[in-house]
Design an enzyme around this catalytic site. Structure first.
Site, PDB file in Angstrom:
ATOM      1  N   CYS A  13       8.626  -4.238  -2.052  1.00 37.62           N
ATOM      2  CA  CYS A  13       9.904  -4.090  -1.341  1.00 37.62           C
ATOM      3  C   CYS A  13      11.100  -4.845  -1.951  1.00 37.62           C
ATOM      4  O   CYS A  13      12.207  -4.313  -1.941  1.00 37.62           O
ATOM      5  CB  CYS A  13       9.752  -4.367   0.146  1.00 37.62           C
ATOM      6  SG  CYS A  13       9.033  -5.958   0.540  1.00 37.62           S
ATOM      7  N   ARG A  48      -0.776 -11.549  -7.431  1.00 36.04           N
ATOM      8  CA  ARG A  48      -0.627 -12.799  -6.681  1.00 36.04           C
ATOM      9  C   ARG A  48      -1.641 -13.807  -7.184  1.00 36.04           C
ATOM     10  O   ARG A  48      -2.807 -13.463  -7.364  1.00 36.04           O
ATOM     11  CB  ARG A  48      -0.863 -12.582  -5.176  1.00 36.04           C
ATOM     12  CG  ARG A  48       0.154 -11.655  -4.596  1.00 36.04           C
ATOM     13  CD  ARG A  48      -0.026 -11.502  -3.106  1.00 36.04           C
ATOM     14  NE  ARG A  48       0.910 -10.486  -2.629  1.00 36.04           N
ATOM     15  CZ  ARG A  48       1.070 -10.161  -1.368  1.00 36.04           C
ATOM     16  NH1 ARG A  48       0.355 -10.774  -0.436  1.00 36.04           N
ATOM     17  NH2 ARG A  48       1.935  -9.235  -1.023  1.00 36.04           N
ATOM     18  N   GLU A 106      -3.977 -16.031  -6.262  1.00 34.62           N
ATOM     19  CA  GLU A 106      -4.668 -16.317  -5.001  1.00 34.62           C
ATOM     20  C   GLU A 106      -5.651 -17.475  -5.179  1.00 34.62           C
ATOM     21  O   GLU A 106      -6.050 -17.800  -6.303  1.00 34.62           O
ATOM     22  CB  GLU A 106      -5.471 -15.079  -4.547  1.00 34.62           C
ATOM     23  CG  GLU A 106      -4.611 -13.886  -4.154  1.00 34.62           C
ATOM     24  CD  GLU A 106      -4.058 -13.995  -2.718  1.00 34.62           C
ATOM     25  OE1 GLU A 106      -4.233 -15.032  -2.066  1.00 34.62           O
ATOM     26  OE2 GLU A 106      -3.430 -13.005  -2.285  1.00 34.62           O
ATOM     27  N   ARG A 137      -9.996  -9.968  -1.862  1.00 34.02           N
ATOM     28  CA  ARG A 137      -8.869 -10.859  -2.192  1.00 34.02           C
ATOM     29  C   ARG A 137      -8.800 -10.983  -3.699  1.00 34.02           C
ATOM     30  O   ARG A 137      -9.583 -11.685  -4.306  1.00 34.02           O
ATOM     31  CB  ARG A 137      -9.030 -12.232  -1.534  1.00 34.02           C
ATOM     32  CG  ARG A 137      -7.810 -13.134  -1.787  1.00 34.02           C
ATOM     33  CD  ARG A 137      -7.838 -14.386  -0.945  1.00 34.02           C
ATOM     34  NE  ARG A 137      -7.729 -14.067   0.464  1.00 34.02           N
ATOM     35  CZ  ARG A 137      -6.592 -13.748   1.095  1.00 34.02           C
ATOM     36  NH1 ARG A 137      -5.449 -13.741   0.430  1.00 34.02           N
ATOM     37  NH2 ARG A 137      -6.574 -13.453   2.361  1.00 34.02           N
ATOM     38  N   GLU A 193       3.673   0.905  -0.902  1.00 33.89           N
ATOM     39  CA  GLU A 193       4.520   0.223   0.060  1.00 33.89           C
ATOM     40  C   GLU A 193       5.607   1.179   0.507  1.00 33.89           C
ATOM     41  O   GLU A 193       6.302   1.778  -0.316  1.00 33.89           O
ATOM     42  CB  GLU A 193       5.132  -1.057  -0.505  1.00 33.89           C
ATOM     43  CG  GLU A 193       6.034  -1.719   0.532  1.00 33.89           C
ATOM     44  CD  GLU A 193       6.182  -3.215   0.392  1.00 33.89           C
ATOM     45  OE1 GLU A 193       5.821  -3.759  -0.650  1.00 33.89           O
ATOM     46  OE2 GLU A 193       6.684  -3.830   1.356  1.00 33.89           O
ATOM     47  N   ASP A 236      -0.685  -6.438  12.260  1.00 30.07           N
ATOM     48  CA  ASP A 236      -1.757  -6.402  11.263  1.00 30.07           C
ATOM     49  C   ASP A 236      -2.802  -5.390  11.684  1.00 30.07           C
ATOM     50  O   ASP A 236      -3.112  -5.260  12.873  1.00 30.07           O
ATOM     51  CB  ASP A 236      -2.435  -7.775  11.162  1.00 30.07           C
ATOM     52  CG  ASP A 236      -1.688  -8.718  10.217  1.00 30.07           C
ATOM     53  OD1 ASP A 236      -0.660  -8.298   9.641  1.00 30.07           O
ATOM     54  OD2 ASP A 236      -2.141  -9.871  10.069  1.00 30.07           O
ATOM     55  N   GLU A 289      -7.782  -8.133   7.256  1.00 28.76           N
ATOM     56  CA  GLU A 289      -6.506  -7.408   7.341  1.00 28.76           C
ATOM     57  C   GLU A 289      -6.461  -6.426   6.178  1.00 28.76           C
ATOM     58  O   GLU A 289      -6.569  -6.824   5.029  1.00 28.76           O
ATOM     59  CB  GLU A 289      -5.333  -8.387   7.232  1.00 28.76           C
ATOM     60  CG  GLU A 289      -3.995  -7.661   7.146  1.00 28.76           C
ATOM     61  CD  GLU A 289      -2.835  -8.558   6.682  1.00 28.76           C
ATOM     62  OE1 GLU A 289      -2.889  -9.781   6.887  1.00 28.76           O
ATOM     63  OE2 GLU A 289      -1.893  -8.004   6.096  1.00 28.76           O
ATOM     64  N   ASN A 297      -0.464  -3.711   6.986  1.00 33.07           N
ATOM     65  CA  ASN A 297       0.398  -4.178   8.066  1.00 33.07           C
ATOM     66  C   ASN A 297       1.670  -3.337   8.157  1.00 33.07           C
ATOM     67  O   ASN A 297       1.958  -2.520   7.294  1.00 33.07           O
ATOM     68  CB  ASN A 297       0.728  -5.667   7.894  1.00 33.07           C
ATOM     69  CG  ASN A 297       1.432  -5.953   6.585  1.00 33.07           C
ATOM     70  OD1 ASN A 297       2.010  -5.074   5.955  1.00 33.07           O
ATOM     71  ND2 ASN A 297       1.381  -7.196   6.164  1.00 33.07           N
ATOM     72  N   CYS A 329       8.936  -2.838   6.343  1.00 31.39           N
ATOM     73  CA  CYS A 329       8.057  -2.229   5.358  1.00 31.39           C
ATOM     74  C   CYS A 329       6.632  -2.224   5.869  1.00 31.39           C
ATOM     75  O   CYS A 329       6.282  -2.908   6.826  1.00 31.39           O
ATOM     76  CB  CYS A 329       8.147  -2.967   4.034  1.00 31.39           C
ATOM     77  SG  CYS A 329       7.702  -4.692   4.122  1.00 31.39           S
ATOM     78  N   ARG A 344      -8.161  -2.960  -0.062  1.00 29.41           N
ATOM     79  CA  ARG A 344      -8.596  -3.352   1.285  1.00 29.41           C
ATOM     80  C   ARG A 344      -9.090  -2.151   2.083  1.00 29.41           C
ATOM     81  O   ARG A 344     -10.044  -2.262   2.842  1.00 29.41           O
ATOM     82  CB  ARG A 344      -7.459  -4.053   2.020  1.00 29.41           C
ATOM     83  CG  ARG A 344      -6.982  -5.340   1.340  1.00 29.41           C
ATOM     84  CD  ARG A 344      -7.616  -6.559   1.944  1.00 29.41           C
ATOM     85  NE  ARG A 344      -7.288  -7.786   1.248  1.00 29.41           N
ATOM     86  CZ  ARG A 344      -6.490  -8.742   1.719  1.00 29.41           C
ATOM     87  NH1 ARG A 344      -5.918  -8.601   2.907  1.00 29.41           N
ATOM     88  NH2 ARG A 344      -6.277  -9.849   1.026  1.00 29.41           N
TER      89      ARG A 344
HETATM   90  P1  ATP Z   1      -3.461 -12.210   3.501  1.00 25.02           P
HETATM   91  O1  ATP Z   1      -3.124 -12.894   4.791  1.00 25.02           O
HETATM   92  O2  ATP Z   1      -4.764 -11.499   3.490  1.00 25.02           O
HETATM   93  O3  ATP Z   1      -3.241 -13.098   2.304  1.00 25.02           O
HETATM   94  P2  ATP Z   1      -0.796 -11.260   3.279  1.00 25.02           P
HETATM   95  O4  ATP Z   1      -0.265 -11.598   4.608  1.00 25.02           O
HETATM   96  O5  ATP Z   1      -0.507 -12.141   2.117  1.00 25.02           O
HETATM   97  O6  ATP Z   1      -2.379 -11.017   3.373  1.00 25.02           O
HETATM   98  P3  ATP Z   1       1.059  -9.185   2.864  1.00 25.02           P
HETATM   99  O7  ATP Z   1       1.888  -9.926   1.916  1.00 25.02           O
HETATM  100  O8  ATP Z   1       1.553  -8.977   4.233  1.00 25.02           O
HETATM  101  O9  ATP Z   1      -0.406  -9.760   2.930  1.00 25.02           O
HETATM  102  O10 ATP Z   1       0.696  -7.793   2.149  1.00 25.02           O
HETATM  103  C1  ATP Z   1       0.337  -6.642   2.876  1.00 25.02           C
HETATM  104  C2  ATP Z   1      -0.957  -6.025   2.425  1.00 25.02           C
HETATM  105  O11 ATP Z   1      -1.218  -6.215   1.030  1.00 25.02           O
HETATM  106  C3  ATP Z   1      -2.167  -6.599   3.106  1.00 25.02           C
HETATM  107  O12 ATP Z   1      -2.340  -6.050   4.363  1.00 25.02           O
HETATM  108  C4  ATP Z   1      -3.271  -6.181   2.166  1.00 25.02           C
HETATM  109  O13 ATP Z   1      -3.604  -4.829   2.364  1.00 25.02           O
HETATM  110  C5  ATP Z   1      -2.629  -6.301   0.812  1.00 25.02           C
HETATM  111  N1  ATP Z   1      -2.967  -7.571   0.158  1.00 25.02           N
HETATM  112  C6  ATP Z   1      -2.314  -8.744   0.255  1.00 25.02           C
HETATM  113  N2  ATP Z   1      -2.886  -9.680  -0.521  1.00 25.02           N
HETATM  114  C7  ATP Z   1      -3.941  -9.071  -1.124  1.00 25.02           C
HETATM  115  C8  ATP Z   1      -4.928  -9.511  -2.057  1.00 25.02           C
HETATM  116  N3  ATP Z   1      -4.924 -10.741  -2.531  1.00 25.02           N
HETATM  117  N4  ATP Z   1      -5.858  -8.624  -2.456  1.00 25.02           N
HETATM  118  C9  ATP Z   1      -5.856  -7.355  -2.009  1.00 25.02           C
HETATM  119  N5  ATP Z   1      -4.951  -6.882  -1.141  1.00 25.02           N
HETATM  120  C10 ATP Z   1      -3.997  -7.725  -0.695  1.00 25.02           C
HETATM  121 ZN    ZN Z   2       7.360  -5.475   1.977  1.00 24.10          ZN
HETATM  122 MG    MG Z   3      -1.619 -13.747   1.258  1.00 21.28          MG
END
Ligand code: ATP
Ligand code: ZN
Ligand code: MG
Length: 484
Positions: A288, A318, A320, A329, A337, A398, A415, A418, A443, A450
């Site tokens: 976004c 990311r 992570e 993850r 998106e 979520d 999750e 969202n 968004c 996932r």
């Molecule tokens: P989480 O709490 O699991 O870290 P987030 O709140 O960081 O998720 P958002 O930034 O809101 O996630 O991103 C929206 C979507 O992107 C999530 O619902 C998920 O489907 C996907 N997503 C986010 N982080 C990851 C990841 N590390 N691996 C795979 N999918 C991801």
């Molecule tokens: Zn977004």
């Molecule tokens: Mg996250």
């Protein structure tokens, strides 16, 4: 609040200050504690309770320029010598707090912030306001440490008996369908790729396209300018993959690096860093921000509202925690998106339509055990912001699925996507306007890895166990390459 500011103003030469102090005092509601000339400098101390003292300093500077200009004396730069601000706090800090550019001391419910020796810019750019805000924010945060968000169930599906309780990532690795290439970055062989693409096709054909979203394609790089506006560089600087450009393409510049690689067959890290510029971009974290950046400064015609766009070309990266285990993850993932910009009413209506479409997919096509919850950052919950009608409209929902391999359904949920509405946050930050209407935006991130894990964790890896509705999208799996 009490602001006590000692500052000095340099003059082109020593000036006749007859009557000037009186004029300065007349400027407004502050106490002039000192007003003294020494050589070609004026030293001033002011104390004020209402308006911030550095604002008065700027006005005094301007006024002096006018008054002394008439006496043929030039007024030059200001210096902040000592600024002491007493801030009454709603909450006392629970442990030590620090703020850049200042020393802090606490007496009961008062914080004393002391700033010394700063240039004029420091006052002009209003750093002080942001420092006070940051201090309060940091103290507030101490009260909610560990409590990230408040979770409230909105809807849940019926319970569904899973066909197995294996870990899909582990099983796919055993079969060679997925292979880890670097921290949290997976290579998807044909069977795994086919499943991800089937998920994508379902999302596009059942949700995104029927609702009228139009595709855009964005760059994989995001500029710091963009992330300064969205707040990502304050929010998650430790989760971003940063990008460095080479200082030059010139082979001569790289000669030593190349020689070392040829001889040692290793990467000489120090030599590499010497050849790189400091980063000013990062890899897409979510799609976004670049979409908003593309619309910056635009006015959208009323009949084009709501503006509905989606992106599914760039992966999100990311940094992570962990990232070695499975595909739930990962450090690089694939998402669709969707971004929506419109009036509040339009977005609320759209959210209902999105939810209805998603429900159809998760109930009728993937046949999942899943649920929806409203999640609210804990500080908002506590501050009583939630419950206000305006804030109810905003916020995040979520979508979560049960992962049987992790344990029982009382707690092991993931999750998988969202939906958010953020109000005017981004339309304001990027100056995106409606012809007449106030614009909100939001968004929804559809995480394909996932979706895939949620589905495989409940339905297994054997197509014969998959629901018919899903097999319409993926009848059989492509074969794996034969390895000896
Ligand atoms: P989480 O709490 O699991 O870290 P987030 O709140 O960081 O998720 P958002 O930034 O809101 O996630 O991103 C929206 C979507 O992107 C999530 O619902 C998920 O489907 C996907 N997503 C986010 N982080 C990851 C990841 N590390 N691996 C795979 N999918 C991801
Ligand atoms: Zn977004
Ligand atoms: Mg996250």
């Amino acid at each position: 609040m009490e602001y006590d500011l000692k500052f000095s103003i340099t003059l082109s030469k020593e000036a006749d200050l007859e009557g000037i102090e009186e004029e300065i005092k007349k400027l407004g509601n502050f106490e002039l504690k000192e007003f003294r000339q020494q050589d070609n400098k004026i030293f001033i101390e002011i104390v004020s309770k209402e308006r911030r003292a550095h604002e008065w300093a700027l006005r005094i500077h301007k006024k002096l320029a006018m008054l002394l200009g008439k006496r043929r004396v030039g007024v030059r730069e200001m210096m902040l010598n000592e600024y002491t601000i007493k801030i009454k706090l709603d909450k006392k800090p629970l442990k030590s707090v620090s703020i850049p550019f200042a020393d802090l001391e606490f007496k009961d419910d008062v914080a004393i912030m002391k700033i010394v020796d700063k240039e004029e810019e420091f006052m002009r750019r209003n750093y002080v306001d942001r420092m006070i805000r940051l201090l309060k924010e940091k103290i507030e945060k101490q009260y909610y440490e560990g409590k990230k968000e408040y979770w409230q169930l909105l809807w849940k599906s019926e319970e569904k008996e899973p066909v197995w309780n294996g870990d899909p990532s582990e099983e796919m690795q055993k079969r060679g369908w997925i292979k880890l290439l670097g921290k949290g970055k997976w290579f998807y062989m044909p069977p795994a790729a086919a499943i991800i693409r089937a998920m994508e096709k379902i999302a596009l054909q059942e949700v995104v396209l029927p609702l009228g979203f139009k595709e855009v394609i964005e760059p994989m790089h995001v500029s710091f300018d963009t992330w300064l506006k969205t707040g990502h560089l304050e929010g998650m600087p430790g989760e971003i993959y940063y990008i460095c450009e080479p200082k030059s393409r010139d082979e001569q510049q790289w000669e030593h690096f190349i020689d070392l690689v040829k001889i040692t067959k290793e990467v000489p890290t120090d030599e590499l860093l010497k050849n790189l510029k400091p980063p000013k971009e990062g890899v897409v974290y979510a799609q976004c921000p670049n979409i908003y950046a593309s619309l910056a400064g635009k006015t959208i015609g009323e009949d084009a509202l709501p503006l509905l766009l989606f992106e599914h070309s760039v992966p999100s990266d990311r940094y992570e925690a962990g990232g070695k285990h499975g595909i739930e993850r990962v450090d690089e993932f694939h998402r669709i998106e969707v971004v929506y910009i419109g009036t509040k009413e339009q977005l609320l209506e759209l959210r209902e339509k999105l939810i209805a479409r998603y429900k159809h997919v998760f109930n009728d096509i993937l046949d999942l055990e899943w649920r929806m919850a409203r999640v609210t950052p804990f500080y908002m919950q506590q501050a009583g912001i939630v419950g206000i009608e305006e804030e109810e409209a905003k916020g995040t929902i979520d979508f979560e699925a049960w992962l049987p391999y992790r344990g029982d359904r009382s707690k092991e949920w993931l999750e998988f996507q969202n939906i958010s509405i953020v109000g005017e946050k981004y339309t304001k930050a990027f100056n995106i306007k409606g012809q007449r209407s106030t614009l909100w935006s939001g968004c929804s991130g559809i995480g394909l890895e996932r979706w895939m894990v949620s589905f495989l964790a409940q339905k297994g890896l054997e197509p014969e166990n998959w629901p018919k509705s899903f097999k319409k999208y993926l009848a059989e799996l492509p074969e794996m390459p034969k390895f000896l």
